[in-house]
Design a protein around this motif. Structure first.
Motif, PDB file in Angstrom:
ATOM      1  N   ARG A 228     -73.360 -97.496  -5.015  1.00  7.94           N
ATOM      2  CA  ARG A 228     -73.237 -96.942  -3.657  1.00  7.94           C
ATOM      3  C   ARG A 228     -71.954 -97.388  -2.969  1.00  7.94           C
ATOM      4  O   ARG A 228     -71.500 -96.765  -2.005  1.00  7.94           O
ATOM      5  N   GLY A 229     -71.338 -98.466  -3.450  1.00  4.04           N
ATOM      6  CA  GLY A 229     -70.019 -98.853  -2.971  1.00  4.04           C
ATOM      7  C   GLY A 229     -70.023 -99.513  -1.603  1.00  4.04           C
ATOM      8  O   GLY A 229     -71.061 -99.692  -0.966  1.00  4.04           O
ATOM      9  N   GLN A 230     -68.826 -99.856  -1.167  1.00  6.42           N
ATOM     10  CA  GLN A 230     -68.626-100.502   0.132  1.00  6.42           C
ATOM     11  C   GLN A 230     -68.275 -99.443   1.171  1.00  6.42           C
ATOM     12  O   GLN A 230     -67.172 -99.418   1.731  1.00  6.42           O
ATOM     13  N   LEU A 231     -69.230 -98.572   1.437  1.00  4.08           N
ATOM     14  CA  LEU A 231     -68.971 -97.418   2.294  1.00  4.08           C
ATOM     15  C   LEU A 231     -68.562 -97.805   3.707  1.00  4.08           C
ATOM     16  O   LEU A 231     -67.827 -97.072   4.380  1.00  4.08           O
ATOM     17  N   LEU A 232     -69.065 -98.928   4.177  1.00  2.00           N
ATOM     18  CA  LEU A 232     -68.808 -99.326   5.562  1.00  2.00           C
ATOM     19  C   LEU A 232     -67.724-100.385   5.660  1.00  2.00           C
ATOM     20  O   LEU A 232     -67.567-101.003   6.722  1.00  2.00           O
ATOM     21  N   ALA A 233     -66.988-100.604   4.583  1.00  2.00           N
ATOM     22  CA  ALA A 233     -65.871-101.553   4.639  1.00  2.00           C
ATOM     23  C   ALA A 233     -64.895-101.123   5.722  1.00  2.00           C
ATOM     24  O   ALA A 233     -64.528 -99.947   5.815  1.00  2.00           O
ATOM     25  N   GLY A 234     -64.473-102.051   6.545  1.00  2.00           N
ATOM     26  CA  GLY A 234     -63.571-101.735   7.649  1.00  2.00           C
ATOM     27  C   GLY A 234     -64.278-101.324   8.924  1.00  2.00           C
ATOM     28  O   GLY A 234     -63.626-101.123   9.951  1.00  2.00           O
ATOM     29  N   TYR A 263     -73.527-102.789   2.533  1.00  2.00           N
ATOM     30  CA  TYR A 263     -72.615-101.651   2.386  1.00  2.00           C
ATOM     31  C   TYR A 263     -71.188-101.999   2.830  1.00  2.00           C
ATOM     32  O   TYR A 263     -70.352-101.118   2.935  1.00  2.00           O
ATOM     33  N   GLY A 264     -70.934-103.254   3.089  1.00  2.00           N
ATOM     34  CA  GLY A 264     -69.575-103.686   3.399  1.00  2.00           C
ATOM     35  C   GLY A 264     -69.223-103.733   4.861  1.00  2.00           C
ATOM     36  O   GLY A 264     -68.074-104.053   5.210  1.00  2.00           O
ATOM     37  N   GLY A 265     -70.175-103.406   5.758  1.00  2.00           N
ATOM     38  CA  GLY A 265     -69.889-103.393   7.185  1.00  2.00           C
ATOM     39  C   GLY A 265     -70.011-104.766   7.827  1.00  2.00           C
ATOM     40  O   GLY A 265     -70.568-105.696   7.255  1.00  2.00           O
TER      41      GLY A 265
END
Length: 390
Positions: A228-234, A263-265
């Motif tokens: 699912r990846g780091q969709l919310l990175a940044g 999710y990277g958020g």
């Protein structure tokens, strides 16, 4: 519904001591067997994930779906589009469990419709029992190895102990155009394929790995994280009306907030420090201090800052595709419309996955034949925390 096969436990009761013993003695051996046969475990929620049920006020009315009876009371139960196809697809790669907050009578009534021959939920069935809360689920009730178990549920809060295993789905509320199971087919197929992609010729083995060989199976949590990846990175996210506890020392412990970080958020209590304010529409939302401050920031020309309804976050988490913020933007004169369709890239990915799945499983219809390629309508007040209890 025919008699449940041996080992098929409808667990509305039972002792914690028995479950602990079963876990200690059965799980390792069963995991090795499943790895040998390239199977994983799949734990499915029932209400608003697979079906949508509501009590019928008029017993003589025509139901929108199937009329079922629970202790003499009629319920209208609508099956999520593509349900039978999804279940057939699931059992081809997974040992499937059903885990519901409904009681035994309700669960049996539903199973007579969705699995009359007891073909699908071969792992077992966990339904609500009086000794437990209706607001908490745990993989400790499921006789399976957590390293190989995926969970599908529309509710985040109930899985606070197992969020790294959770494959979130959009809440199903009876929409005949819902495509949630089509999406899940692709996700689950991809996860299974990736888990076994690099297995040696003799197969994965947790036990063999412990003895120093190179057959160590991956953890499904790691595979899910990668897929699912780091969709919310940044993204630095502030929330209003979405979670109940917004104290600085406890915010990141909230289940939704834990999932955001998966999710990277990042999270903040400050609208001024956020890249996104995620809001839930409630009565009087136009007077929310956070919403008004956020809109002031936008009016002042803040770039890279968005004020969105909570469906932006839910759809991003469920689809594994970061959604376009503009389609979910909060405006003071807002009249909520439909959710936007998936991006064209995501639609193409779904079509490709559907073809691959169909080629892999014999005698199944194509996914696109069963479910229209669009999202369900967004509803007022859809909550991450809501749990249906029949």
């Amino acid at each position: 519904m025919k008699d449940m096969p041996e080992g098929f436990l409808l667990s509305s009761g039972g002792s914690d001591a028995f479950e602990a013993l079963a876990t200690a003695e059965l799980v390792p051996a069963d995991a090795e067997n499943k790895l040998h046969h390239k199977k994983l475990y799949l734990v499915l929620d029932l209400d608003e994930t697979l079906v949508y049920s509501k009590r019928m006020e008029d017993p003589m009315a025509t139901p929108a779906g199937h009329k079922i009876f629970v202790r003499g009371q009629p319920f209208d139960m609508v099956l999520r589009p593509g349900l039978q196809h999804f279940l057939r697809m699931a059992v081809s790669n997974y040992i499937v469990f059903l885990y519901t907050m409904g009681d035994e009578d309700y669960t049996r009534a539903v199973l007579r419709i969705i699995d009359p021959e007891s073909n699908f939920f071969r792992g077992g069935i966990c339904c609500w029992r009086q000794s437990e809360s209706r607001h908490h689920k745990s993989l400790t009730r499921v006789v399976c190895d957590r390293r190989m178990a995926l969970i599908v549920d529309d509710s985040i809060d109930v899985w606070s102990e197992d969020l790294s295993n959770l494959c979130l789905t959009r809440r199903f509320v009876g929409d005949k155009l819902d495509d949630g199971l089509q999406l899940l087919c692709g996700q689950l197929f991809g996860l299974h394929r990736e888990f076994f992609a690099n297995a040696p010729s003799e197969g994965w083995s947790y036990e063999a790995a412990a003895s120093g060989t190179l057959r160590a199976a991956p953890r499904v949590q790691s595979v899910l994280h990668t897929q699912r990846g780091q969709l919310l990175a940044g993204c630095t996210i502030a929330l209003t009306g979405v979670v109940t506890d917004q104290k600085e020392d406890t915010l990141e412990q909230q289940p939704l907030c834990v999932l955001i970080k998966h999710y990277g958020g990042e999270l903040t209590l400050s609208v001024d420090a956020a890249t996104h304010l995620v809001a839930r529409r409630k009565e009087g939302w136009q007077k929310s201090p956070k919403i008004n401050r956020a809109l002031q920031r936008q009016q002042a020309g803040a770039t890279g800052f968005y004020v969105v309804w909570d469906h932006w976050l839910l759809d991003t988490l469920a689809t594994w595709q970061k959604q376009n913020e503009e389609s979910y933007a909060v405006r003071l004169d807002d009249e909520r419309g439909d959710s936007p369709p998936p991006t064209s890239l995501f639609s193409q990915q779904l079509e490709g996955v559907a073809k691959a799945i169909t080629a892999d499983v014999e005698n199944l219809e194509t996914v696109s034949d069963l479910v229209p390629p669009r999202k369900r309508l967004r509803e007022e007040g859809v909550a991450f925390e809501q749990v249906v209890t029949h």
